[in-house]
Design an enzyme around this catalytic site. Structure first.
Site: not given
Length: 177
Positions: A96, A165, A29, A119, A92
């Site tokens: 919002n 990482e 997100r 991570h 992805e």
């Protein structure tokens, strides 16, 4: 003989029911898609494969990948959507709507208490060159390759504070037991 995976307590033999299953993407997100997209496209060379907007629920999804030069990607949006959901290793970014306008808004990065998500990871061909590139682009480091107990492993943060990482695969042969 084909590789069947390492065996550890809890590992079970896959059945035919899961044949063809593959990990397609990981979702993060993001507060501000413009800043997140700038980071992942510029710093990590990813491309947006598809944006999907869900107006009724007020959120957007951005699917990104590191597309290899010359790799054919469908132009038609429907075909590209199907192609996107058949790929491996996508990122992805979920936005919002409105969070970018909230000054004190942030998502939990998973590394602060209580810990959860850790991570994502990118493999690079030259770790020193990647570190120099991150420095040139003012990327925040959590750990450089010469720091800590795990050498040859870098951790940086994206614009939302998620850890990334970064490894050079051929330096990791002796890692672990």
């Amino acid at each position: 003989m084909s590789f069947n995976g390492e065996q550890h307590p809890g590992v079970q033999t896959p059945t035919a029911d899961s044949a063809g299953f593959r990990l397609n993407h990981t979702m993060l997100r993001v507060k501000d898609p413009e800043k997140a997209l700038a980071f992942y496209t510029r710093v990590f060379g990813m491309r947006v494969l598809r944006r999907l907007d869900f107006e009724e629920m007020q959120f957007s999804l951005y699917f990104l990948a590191r597309v290899e030069e010359g790799e054919p990607v469908p132009e038609a949006t429907g075909e590209r959507t199907v192609w996107t959901f058949s790929q491996k290793g996508l990122l992805e970014l979920t936005h919002n709507w409105g969070t970018e306008n909230q000054a004190d808004f942030c998502y939990h990065d998973g590394n602060a208490e209580p810990q959860g998500f850790g991570h994502i990871c990118f493999s690079v061909p030259d770790l020193e060159a990647a570190e120099a590139w991150f420095d040139a682009n003012a990327v925040e480091f959590v750990k450089r390759s010469d720091q800590g107990k795990m050498k040859n492993v870098v951790f940086v943060k994206d614009v939302d504070g998620y850890w990334i990482e970064v490894v050079q695969a051929d330096r990791l042969a002796a890692l672990g037991d």
